[in-house]
Design an enzyme around this catalytic site. Structure first.
Site, PDB file in Angstrom:
ATOM      1  N   ASP A  28       0.796  -1.219   0.000  1.00 31.98           N
ATOM      2  CA  ASP A  28       0.000   0.000   0.000  1.00 31.98           C
ATOM      3  C   ASP A  28       0.836   1.280   0.000  1.00 31.98           C
ATOM      4  O   ASP A  28       0.476   2.261  -0.623  1.00 31.98           O
ATOM      5  CB  ASP A  28      -0.969   0.020   1.207  1.00 31.98           C
ATOM      6  CG  ASP A  28      -0.287  -0.192   2.558  1.00 31.98           C
ATOM      7  OD1 ASP A  28       0.944  -0.248   2.595  1.00 31.98           O
ATOM      8  OD2 ASP A  28      -0.997  -0.312   3.572  1.00 31.98           O
ATOM      9  N   HIS A  29       1.996   1.244   0.646  1.00 32.78           N
ATOM     10  CA  HIS A  29       2.727   2.496   0.844  1.00 32.78           C
ATOM     11  C   HIS A  29       3.520   2.966  -0.366  1.00 32.78           C
ATOM     12  O   HIS A  29       3.851   4.138  -0.463  1.00 32.78           O
ATOM     13  CB  HIS A  29       3.684   2.359   2.028  1.00 32.78           C
ATOM     14  CG  HIS A  29       3.021   2.609   3.350  1.00 32.78           C
ATOM     15  ND1 HIS A  29       1.972   1.863   3.792  1.00 32.78           N
ATOM     16  CD2 HIS A  29       3.257   3.545   4.300  1.00 32.78           C
ATOM     17  CE1 HIS A  29       1.592   2.316   4.976  1.00 32.78           C
ATOM     18  NE2 HIS A  29       2.341   3.334   5.303  1.00 32.78           N
TER      19      HIS A  29
ATOM     20  N   ASP B 164       2.687  -0.736  11.007  1.00 34.55           N
ATOM     21  CA  ASP B 164       2.107   0.518  10.537  1.00 34.55           C
ATOM     22  C   ASP B 164       1.459   1.173  11.745  1.00 34.55           C
ATOM     23  O   ASP B 164       0.775   0.508  12.528  1.00 34.55           O
ATOM     24  CB  ASP B 164       1.055   0.239   9.460  1.00 34.55           C
ATOM     25  CG  ASP B 164       0.547   1.535   8.870  1.00 34.55           C
ATOM     26  OD1 ASP B 164       1.008   1.891   7.774  1.00 34.55           O
ATOM     27  OD2 ASP B 164      -0.282   2.208   9.512  1.00 34.55           O
TER      28      ASP B 164
ATOM     29  N   ARG C 199      -3.338  12.257   9.689  1.00 37.59           N
ATOM     30  CA  ARG C 199      -2.173  13.076  10.042  1.00 37.59           C
ATOM     31  C   ARG C 199      -2.109  14.317   9.174  1.00 37.59           C
ATOM     32  O   ARG C 199      -2.407  14.260   7.990  1.00 37.59           O
ATOM     33  CB  ARG C 199      -0.877  12.283   9.826  1.00 37.59           C
ATOM     34  CG  ARG C 199      -0.742  11.205  10.837  1.00 37.59           C
ATOM     35  CD  ARG C 199       0.643  10.699  11.011  1.00 37.59           C
ATOM     36  NE  ARG C 199       0.610   9.874  12.206  1.00 37.59           N
ATOM     37  CZ  ARG C 199       1.393   8.843  12.431  1.00 37.59           C
ATOM     38  NH1 ARG C 199       2.323   8.535  11.566  1.00 37.59           N
ATOM     39  NH2 ARG C 199       1.291   8.158  13.545  1.00 37.59           N
TER      40      ARG C 199
ATOM     41  N   SER D 279       9.379   6.203  14.662  1.00 34.75           N
ATOM     42  CA  SER D 279       8.871   4.922  14.177  1.00 34.75           C
ATOM     43  C   SER D 279       9.857   4.112  13.339  1.00 34.75           C
ATOM     44  O   SER D 279       9.606   2.956  13.079  1.00 34.75           O
ATOM     45  CB  SER D 279       7.580   5.148  13.399  1.00 34.75           C
ATOM     46  OG  SER D 279       7.807   6.068  12.382  1.00 34.75           O
TER      47      SER D 279
ATOM     48  N   ARG E  15      12.511   2.549  13.981  1.00 30.96           N
ATOM     49  CA  ARG E  15      13.471   2.121  14.993  1.00 30.96           C
ATOM     50  C   ARG E  15      14.427   1.042  14.538  1.00 30.96           C
ATOM     51  O   ARG E  15      15.569   1.006  14.990  1.00 30.96           O
ATOM     52  CB  ARG E  15      12.735   1.687  16.258  1.00 30.96           C
ATOM     53  CG  ARG E  15      12.108   2.871  16.924  1.00 30.96           C
ATOM     54  CD  ARG E  15      11.544   2.567  18.257  1.00 30.96           C
ATOM     55  NE  ARG E  15      10.730   3.689  18.672  1.00 30.96           N
ATOM     56  CZ  ARG E  15       9.899   3.677  19.677  1.00 30.96           C
ATOM     57  NH1 ARG E  15       9.768   2.590  20.389  1.00 30.96           N
ATOM     58  NH2 ARG E  15       9.207   4.740  19.994  1.00 30.96           N
TER      59      ARG E  15
HETATM   60  S1  SF4 Z   1      -2.576   6.492   7.636  1.00 33.63           S
HETATM   61 FE1  SF4 Z   1      -0.806   5.331   7.014  1.00 33.63          FE
HETATM   62  S2  SF4 Z   1      -1.610   3.333   6.384  1.00 33.63           S
HETATM   63 FE2  SF4 Z   1      -3.327   4.747   6.492  1.00 33.63          FE
HETATM   64  S3  SF4 Z   1      -3.584   5.467   4.403  1.00 33.63           S
HETATM   65 FE3  SF4 Z   1      -2.330   6.922   5.508  1.00 33.63          FE
HETATM   66  S4  SF4 Z   1      -0.240   6.315   5.115  1.00 33.63           S
HETATM   67 FE4  SF4 Z   1      -1.540   4.612   4.571  1.00 33.63          FE
END
Ligand code: SF4
Length: 819
Positions: A130-131, A192, A474, A733, A735
């Site tokens: 996914d990343h 994650d 985020r 993160s 680490r």
């Molecule tokens: S929070 Fe992290 S896992 Fe979720 S979509 Fe965003 S980057 Fe991907």
């Protein structure tokens, strides 16, 4: 307890679903009165008996009511009878049920696992691609591009997954966990930070580093500081424009980004039942933003409905029987208690630059004007693993549909990221995607994309001040598009949609009007949408790869010339001696997080190549000697240079370069074989204390006087070095890279908070008696010949000391295999 009734139910479900290809079919979920953990693993079973047994042992010992998170966490203790349990103090040794890894972190985790030599993983494990998918043009095209660019990494993960690991392509880890692997009472760790999404199904799902994942996959008990428990009591019920997202935005505003550190957030109270299962997952997902270890909800009917809809009715039936262990005990003690009345909860929008800066949607426009934040919204982005459920997409589509009925399209750009192939296919089938496209949206790939900065953004130049609104979790500076001037706000998908229609932060759908194509004003009604599809979920394309039955002979695809992947070489074993006269690579000034130790950005692509990524070692750390980043004194040449280069120089140097200091007792030595080593142009000669050099100007003729043994010039062992840290060393993160890189380049210890001078030499002594709780000694030798001794506290337990002696945890695993 599993009953005969269950096996009959399961056999019936099995019969019903025979021959139908669907991912969440109930078939194969049961075998001999046992319930499978997931449809992909018919022979791995839900083990509520063990959970119950462990809970009963701990309950007897603690003699008090238990919170839900305590039940699940302590229910997974390695030794529930003897484990010290004190919230916030002791370290627990746990046995998680399963592991999940995303593609960026899975690379190093799998390299470490391969290096352990173990033939297969000890617990069910999954990898999720996914990343590494960058959003540029939209779904299909971006996927094709990612496959091209990351081909080598995907091949590696696919072949490495033959160790009995299941591979999901182009699907967000936490969404797939919710749809397939999370269930009430399970304990799962994932590489994650948003793994806690699974708490929406009553599970303890914790985000960890790759090294933790390797431990669990290798069958080693996993350590976690016994979490504190913060209770959030919900009363009332959600309605109107308020949504589950507002619950976590509110909690973030109360606790701030650090308030959950070391704690599990446990939601409870009558208000819980007004939230859908996927809504609870959204709340748990974003608990990562307040630093929480994880978040969890008690098992309820909303979870049961979701489990049944995703083909896991058998697990729901079993959970019904065990429900007393899947809820908190009445009167259980919380370390902190927060109360939120959902009746009073207003739609919130948090930001910019931090997810805990909470504003109501009503007030944000005025605040933005006052603060000078751009009020015009350039882009609205919905989806990501946080808010991409069927319900989320339905509520956004319900808003968009009203606008379309009045001939209105989005003023801002608008993107949609489905969280899984199942969601993508189902919202496509049920018409939501069309509505969202018709209103001006672009459907991106089922991947992280802009949520993690994988966004080839074209509409705004770097450094240009602008505002975006997202339903992600985020919004730290540069997170989405690497532009520090992008003001990102997080809010619910329906509010993102409404604001994207209006194109401005100065719009509150609760009271403000939009203007239709006919010039008439209209007001958006609060969205209403189904929690789950009326029909079954559409599984969409097959994006799942099952490991071969016997993957032991599977060749793992790593080219020796690869720039992105490198098989790991075992670290050398401890030689049984104290670590003497080590050089200090850098004495760090101030904060030194994993971002300072192993920077991200362009370095992300080297996460599977330890030697290449080690070229970022400590490049962000400030050297106390000159207040500069990435400029340290080479103690052998006295010249300043980049940190990784200096570490490599030490790694390749011989001990004869160690006579470093000017002064009467010390002299420079240099190596004849390579005059660039040691101080340039200075020949070695006998003088001072320390070493007697009896060179006849031929290599290999130097003698170490203390032993009388000849030494070879430039022996490969290199010169040991240490890092002296200051504050927050290693917080963050990345680490395992922060730990592996120094070791790879010859580092032997990280010592934090001290009064050491960067040109001192350090010895760590007492290693023969290295024991838990027993401090070691550090002898600091100053250039003027004086020395002092300090005590070094450490947190190594017995197992970790064995790792040190073996050279690494992986070496120890190999040793144990041989016995
Ligand atoms: S929070 Fe992290 S896992 Fe979720 S979509 Fe965003 S980057 Fe991907």
């Amino acid at each position: 307890m599993v009953t005969a009734k269950h096996s009959l139910v399961c056999l019936f479900q099995q019969a019903l679903s025979k021959g139908v290809r669907r991912y969440h079919a109930s078939r194969v979920l049961c075998q001999r009165a046992k319930v499978a953990m997931s449809q992909f693993e018919p022979s791995e079973f839900v083990n509520y008996e063990k959970l119950e047994k462990n809970i009963n042992i701990v309950r007897k010992r603690l003699d008090r009511p238990l919170t839900l998170s305590e039940k699940i966490v302590y229910g997974h203790l390695d030794d529930p009878a003897k484990q010290d349990i004190e919230r916030g103090k002791t370290y627990l040794r746990l046995r998680p049920d399963r592991v999940a890894m995303q593609d960026a972190t899975a690379q190093m985790a799998m390299l470490q696992f391969i290096s352990s030599g173990l033939p297969r993983v000890a617990v069910p494990s999954t990898i999720h691609c996914d990343h590494l998918i960058e959003a540029q043009l939209g779904g299909e095209k971006d996927l094709r591009r990612a496959k091209d660019i990351n081909q080598e990494v995907y091949n590696f993960l696919a072949t490495a997954a033959a160790k009995r690991i299941f591979l999901h392509k182009s699907l967000l880890l936490s969404q797939i966990i919710l749809e397939n692997y999370s269930y009430p009472g399970v304990m799962l760790i994932g590489t994650d930070s948003h793994t806690p999404n699974g708490g929406g199904l009553g599970a303890i799902c914790i985000g960890v580093g790759g090294a933790d994942a390797v431990d669990v996959m290798a069958g080693i008990p996993w350590e976690l500081k016994c979490p504190k428990v913060i209770g959030v009591k919900l009363t009332g019920s959600l309605s109107g424009w308020s949504s589950p997202k507002d619950v976590i935005l509110k909690v973030a505003g109360i606790l701030t980004v650090k308030g959950g550190t070391g704690a599990i957030i446990e939601y409870h109270g009558p208000g819980v039942d007004s939230i859908s299962c996927t809504g609870m997952a959204t709340i748990c997902n974003m608990g990562a933003e307040i630093g929480a270890t994880t978040s969890v909800f008690p098992y309820n009917s909303r979870m049961k409905t979701y489990l049944s809809k995703t083909g896991r009715a058998a697990i729901a039936s079993l959970a019904d029987e065990f429900q007393e262990h899947l809820k908190p005990d009445p009167g259980c003690p919380y370390d902190q208690l927060i109360e939120i009345n959902l009746n009073e909860l207003k739609p919130l929008i948090n930001g910019p630059f931090t997810p805990d800066l909470a504003h109501t949607v009503e007030e944000v426009g005025a605040v933005a004007e006052k603060k000078g934040w751009p009020v015009d919204i350039r882009v609205g982005l919905i989806g990501s693993c946080t808010n991409s459920s069927y319900e989320d997409m339905g509520r956004s589509a319900a808003v968009a549909k009203q606008a379309l009925a009045h001939g209105v399209k989005c003023k801002s750009q608008f993107t949609i990221t489905p969280g899984s192939e199942q969601i993508r296919a189902t919202i496509e089938r049920d018409g939501y995607s069309k509505i969202l496209r018709d209103v001006g949206g672009v459907v991106l790939a089922n991947a992280c994309g802009p949520c993690i900065g994988q966004w080839d953004r074209k509409d705004t130049k770097k450094g240009e001040k602008n505002t975006i609104v997202t339903s992600y979790n985020r919004n730290f500076t540069g997170r989405n598009d690497a532009n520090p001037e992008t003001h990102a706000f997080v809010t619910s998908p329906e509010i993102v949609t409404a604001l994207s229609l209006a194109g401005t932060l100065k719009f509150n759908p609760e009271v403000d009007f939009l203007t239709g194509s006919d010039g008439k004003k209209f007001k958006l009604e609060p969205p209403d949408a189904d929690e789950l599809p009326k029909l079954e979920f559409d599984p969409g394309q097959d994006t799942y790869q099952h490991p071969p039955k016997d993957g032991s002979s599977q060749h793992v695809d790593v080219s020796p010339t690869s720039q992105r992947l490198q098989l790991l070489e075992p670290f050398d074993k401890w030689n049984g001696k104290d670590l003497e006269d080590m050089l200090i690579l850098i004495k760090v000034k101030g904060k030194c997080t994993t971002d300072h130790i192993s920077a991200a950005g362009p370095w992300l692509k080297f996460r599977g190549h330890l030697d290449n990524i080690s070229n970022n070692l400590l490049i962000g750390a400030i050297n106390i000697e000159n207040d500069k980043a990435n400029t340290v004194r080479n103690a052998l040449t006295q010249e300043f240079g980049p940190v990784p280069d200096t570490a490599r120089y030490y790694k390749d140097s011989c001990w004869f370069g160690q006579n470093l200091y000017p002064g009467p007792s010390y002299h420079q030595l240099s190596c004849k074989k390579d005059p660039m080593r040691g101080r340039r142009g200075v020949s070695f000669k006998r003088e001072g204390i320390g070493y007697r050099n009896v060179s006849n100007n031929k290599d290999s003729s130097w003698i170490i006087p203390s032993t009388g043994l000849p030494a070879t010039c430039c022996p490969k062992e290199g010169i040991n070095w240490v890092v002296v840290g200051d504050e927050n060393y290693g917080e963050g993160s990345s680490r395992e890279h922060a730990a592996l890189e120094p070791r790879h380049l010859g580092g032997r210890a990280i010592i934090v908070k001290s009064f050491i001078h960067p040109v001192d030499k350090l010895s760590i002594v007492g290693l023969k008696d290295f024991a838990p709780g027993k401090p070691l000694k550090c002898i600091i030798k100053h250039p003027n010949g004086s020395q002092e001794t300090i005590v070094l506290n450490h947190t190594f337990n017995e197992t970790q000391i064995e790792w040190f002696q073996a050279g690494s945890a992986l070496n120890r695993m190999k040793e144990l295999q041989k016995h």
